[in-house]
Design an enzyme around this catalytic site. Structure first.
Site, PDB file in Angstrom:
ATOM      1  NE  ARG A 229      -5.604  53.239  35.956  1.00  0.00           N
ATOM      2  CZ  ARG A 229      -5.313  51.990  36.314  1.00  0.00           C
ATOM      3  NH1 ARG A 229      -4.575  51.224  35.522  1.00  0.00           N
ATOM      4  NH2 ARG A 229      -5.764  51.494  37.453  1.00  0.00           N
ATOM      5  CD  GLU A 258      -8.125  51.377  29.445  1.00  0.00           C
ATOM      6  OE1 GLU A 258      -8.732  50.747  30.330  1.00  0.00           O
ATOM      7  OE2 GLU A 258      -6.918  51.571  29.472  1.00  0.00           O
ATOM      8  CG  HIS A 276      -6.697  47.932  31.459  1.00  0.00           C
ATOM      9  ND1 HIS A 276      -7.113  49.172  31.875  1.00  0.00           N
ATOM     10  CD2 HIS A 276      -5.954  47.431  32.493  1.00  0.00           C
ATOM     11  CE1 HIS A 276      -6.662  49.412  33.095  1.00  0.00           C
ATOM     12  NE2 HIS A 276      -5.953  48.369  33.489  1.00  0.00           N
TER      13      HIS A 276
HETATM   14  P1  NAP Z   1       3.605  52.326  43.095  1.00  0.00           P
HETATM   15  O1  NAP Z   1       4.322  51.277  43.862  1.00  0.00           O
HETATM   16  O2  NAP Z   1       2.897  53.407  43.828  1.00  0.00           O
HETATM   17  O3  NAP Z   1       4.644  52.958  42.064  1.00  0.00           O
HETATM   18  C1  NAP Z   1       4.380  54.082  41.311  1.00  0.00           C
HETATM   19  C2  NAP Z   1       5.702  54.766  40.969  1.00  0.00           C
HETATM   20  O4  NAP Z   1       5.430  55.899  40.133  1.00  0.00           O
HETATM   21  C3  NAP Z   1       6.447  55.262  42.186  1.00  0.00           C
HETATM   22  O5  NAP Z   1       7.768  54.819  42.118  1.00  0.00           O
HETATM   23  C4  NAP Z   1       6.402  56.789  42.082  1.00  0.00           C
HETATM   24  O6  NAP Z   1       7.643  57.292  42.557  1.00  0.00           O
HETATM   25  C5  NAP Z   1       6.224  56.993  40.572  1.00  0.00           C
HETATM   26  N1  NAP Z   1       5.509  58.224  40.268  1.00  0.00           N
HETATM   27  C6  NAP Z   1       4.361  58.673  40.812  1.00  0.00           C
HETATM   28  N2  NAP Z   1       4.034  59.865  40.296  1.00  0.00           N
HETATM   29  C7  NAP Z   1       5.017  60.186  39.414  1.00  0.00           C
HETATM   30  C8  NAP Z   1       5.251  61.302  38.581  1.00  0.00           C
HETATM   31  N3  NAP Z   1       4.418  62.356  38.559  1.00  0.00           N
HETATM   32  N4  NAP Z   1       6.345  61.293  37.796  1.00  0.00           N
HETATM   33  C9  NAP Z   1       7.197  60.252  37.817  1.00  0.00           C
HETATM   34  N5  NAP Z   1       7.023  59.163  38.590  1.00  0.00           N
HETATM   35  C10 NAP Z   1       5.952  59.137  39.386  1.00  0.00           C
HETATM   36  O7  NAP Z   1       2.495  51.679  42.172  1.00  0.00           O
HETATM   37  P2  NAP Z   1       2.494  50.243  41.462  1.00  0.00           P
HETATM   38  O8  NAP Z   1       1.900  49.249  42.362  1.00  0.00           O
HETATM   39  O9  NAP Z   1       3.844  49.984  40.891  1.00  0.00           O
HETATM   40  O10 NAP Z   1       1.435  50.531  40.276  1.00  0.00           O
HETATM   41  C11 NAP Z   1       1.683  51.563  39.350  1.00  0.00           C
HETATM   42  C12 NAP Z   1       0.494  51.808  38.455  1.00  0.00           C
HETATM   43  O11 NAP Z   1       0.430  50.815  37.436  1.00  0.00           O
HETATM   44  C13 NAP Z   1      -0.887  51.752  39.084  1.00  0.00           C
HETATM   45  O12 NAP Z   1      -1.198  52.932  39.801  1.00  0.00           O
HETATM   46  C14 NAP Z   1      -1.779  51.564  37.876  1.00  0.00           C
HETATM   47  O13 NAP Z   1      -2.129  52.823  37.322  1.00  0.00           O
HETATM   48  C15 NAP Z   1      -0.872  50.825  36.868  1.00  0.00           C
HETATM   49  N6  NAP Z   1      -1.308  49.432  36.683  1.00  0.00           N
HETATM   50  C16 NAP Z   1      -1.768  49.044  35.475  1.00  0.00           C
HETATM   51  C17 NAP Z   1      -2.168  47.733  35.293  1.00  0.00           C
HETATM   52  C18 NAP Z   1      -2.674  47.256  33.974  1.00  0.00           C
HETATM   53  O14 NAP Z   1      -3.489  46.343  33.965  1.00  0.00           O
HETATM   54  N7  NAP Z   1      -2.207  47.784  32.862  1.00  0.00           N
HETATM   55  C19 NAP Z   1      -2.134  46.820  36.346  1.00  0.00           C
HETATM   56  C20 NAP Z   1      -1.653  47.260  37.572  1.00  0.00           C
HETATM   57  C21 NAP Z   1      -1.236  48.567  37.729  1.00  0.00           C
HETATM   58  P3  NAP Z   1       7.779  58.795  43.125  1.00  0.00           P
HETATM   59  O15 NAP Z   1       6.715  58.938  44.176  1.00  0.00           O
HETATM   60  O16 NAP Z   1       9.169  58.840  43.625  1.00  0.00           O
HETATM   61  O17 NAP Z   1       7.553  59.692  41.954  1.00  0.00           O
HETATM   62  C1  8YV Z   2      -7.101  45.931  36.774  1.00  0.00           C
HETATM   63  C2  8YV Z   2      -5.285  47.689  36.998  1.00  0.00           C
HETATM   64  O1  8YV Z   2      -7.301  45.253  35.599  1.00  0.00           O
HETATM   65  O2  8YV Z   2      -4.634  47.134  39.180  1.00  0.00           O
HETATM   66  C3  8YV Z   2      -4.788  48.031  38.348  1.00  0.00           C
HETATM   67  O3  8YV Z   2      -4.519  49.219  38.582  1.00  0.00           O
HETATM   68  O4  8YV Z   2      -5.310  48.500  36.132  1.00  0.00           O
HETATM   69  C4  8YV Z   2      -5.665  46.308  36.690  1.00  0.00           C
HETATM   70  O5  8YV Z   2      -4.981  45.383  37.449  1.00  0.00           O
HETATM   71  C5  8YV Z   2      -8.130  46.963  36.812  1.00  0.00           C
HETATM   72  O6  8YV Z   2      -8.008  47.700  37.973  1.00  0.00           O
HETATM   73  C6  8YV Z   2      -9.484  46.318  36.714  1.00  0.00           C
HETATM   74  O7  8YV Z   2     -10.459  47.033  37.379  1.00  0.00           O
END
Ligand code: NAP
Ligand code: 8YV
Length: 318
Positions: A229, A258, A276
């Site tokens: 994010r 964004e 994004h």
């Molecule tokens: P997840 O399985 O919950 O993994 C998040 C990781 O971050 C966990 O390993 C957690 O471990 C760590 N974490 C949480 N808070 C932290 C902190 N303060 N300092 C260091 N590490 C921390 O989530 P995910 O499914 O992998 O998704 C992660 C994130 O990616 C989403 O929440 C979203 O914001 C982002 N995302 C972006 C896109 C995009 O389109 N760009 C798409 C999908 C997701 P610990 O609890 O051990 O700290």
């Molecule tokens: C999506 C994302 O594009 O899953 C997330 O956390 O950031 C993306 O996969 C977004 O949520 C669209 O609303």
């Protein structure tokens, strides 16, 4: 009588079709359209489908609300704790997007370190002819890549990195007990790494986690990739570090405000920017859409939606 479901935003037609086949559906095309609806219009809503958005005041407008089914895995825009306090379960769409998001993280790393977008511009501008070969770039072979947040997507990134002959390490609050080296200190990992890939959740806990100190520790030859994010990186400090050469370069899919992206970033050649799009393939967006529906259907069928967020897990019937 069928359950009343509010859909906020323009989902794939399949979502509307699936929900209309089972529920009494009310559609608000966006947040403004919802704001324009009267409290009476939404008084009987029991479930709401949204794009990562459900603030406390919106939940509070719907006295019968029991479920928020959010599109996306990140739910920093959903007041999940507030909802849990009122017995409202919030759900999201984890796992189905791991591969595509990890692919974009790796692509941004390669596009940035190998300056591929810059080189595309070089060729199109006729510089190959007028100035000769493009400048040499940096290999990831033998380098250390630090993943910030080894969760579902972080793990997928680490797996994909295994074929690039680089060393993968990670930082998160907890040691995951996996083969990759764990750094309890983010600053130390930044000092030791050539590339940082940020993939934590957003929200107050991670606000500006990638601080000036972390970026300076990564240093003038370091590469910062953010697919998490925009709030997780101190954007103003990143811009100034990139401008002064205190940070080498950056590949960014997410931004603080964004879809507004600072002109200073747009003006820099050593930055690769994507709007994004990490999960934005037809296939993955269809899977995410299906999961939004599935969370609603399973909730009304059994009280057990497929993917409650951790804040709601205790509300799911045993
Ligand atoms: P997840 O399985 O919950 O993994 C998040 C990781 O971050 C966990 O390993 C957690 O471990 C760590 N974490 C949480 N808070 C932290 C902190 N303060 N300092 C260091 N590490 C921390 O989530 P995910 O499914 O992998 O998704 C992660 C994130 O990616 C989403 O929440 C979203 O914001 C982002 N995302 C972006 C896109 C995009 O389109 N760009 C798409 C999908 C997701 P610990 O609890 O051990 O700290
Ligand atoms: C999506 C994302 O594009 O899953 C997330 O956390 O950031 C993306 O996969 C977004 O949520 C669209 O609303």
């Amino acid at each position: 009588m069928s359950h009343k479901v509010l859909v906020v935003g323009n989902f794939f037609p399949s979502v509307m079709d699936d929900l209309k086949g089972k529920f009494d559906v009310l559609h608000a095309t966006d947040k403004d359209a919802l704001a324009a609806m009267s409290d009476d219009d939404i008084a009987d809503i029991e479930a709401m489908a949204t794009f990562g958005w459900a603030p406390a005041d919106v939940m509070d407008r719907m006295p019968k609300l029991k479920l928020v089914s959010s599109f996306g895995v990140g739910y920093d825009g959903v007041a999940a704790e507030h909802g849990a306090g009122k017995g409202i379960i919030c759900t999201h769409t984890p796992n189905v997007l791991n591969d595509d998001v990890a692919n974009v993280a790796i692509s941004l790393m390669l596009m940035t370190t190998r300056r591929l977008v810059e080189h595309d511009r070089y060729l199109r501008a006729g510089k190959w002819l007028s100035e000769g070969n493009a400048p040499l770039t940096t290999s990831v072979r033998g380098k250390q890549v630090g993943i910030v947040g080894l969760g579902r997507i972080g793990e997928a990134i680490a797996e994909k990195l295994s074929v690039f002959n680089c060393k993968t390490v990670y930082h998160s609050r907890n040691d995951k007990g996996v083969a990759y080296e764990y750094y309890p200190s983010l600053l130390q990992m930044a000092r030791d790494s050539d590339v940082l890939i940020v993939i934590t959740p957003g929200g107050p806990e991670t606000d500006k986690l990638i601080s000036r100190e972390v970026m300076e520790a990564l240093g003038p030859t370091g590469t910062l990739i953010n697919v998490a994010r925009g709030t997780v990186v101190d954007e103003a400090e990143m811009i100034s570090a990139l401008q002064d050469g205190r940070l080498g370069n950056a590949g960014l899919d997410v931004f603080e405000e964004e879809p507004k992206v600072p002109q200073a970033l747009i003006d820099m050649d050593h930055v690769v920017l994507t709007p994004h799009v990490a999960s934005a393939t037809q296939e993955t967006r269809q899977d995410m859409s299906d999961m939004v529906v599935e969370n609603i259907v399973t909730f009304f069928d059994s009280g057990k939606p497929t993917a409650p967020v951790p804040e709601s897990a205790h509300l799911v019937q045993a």
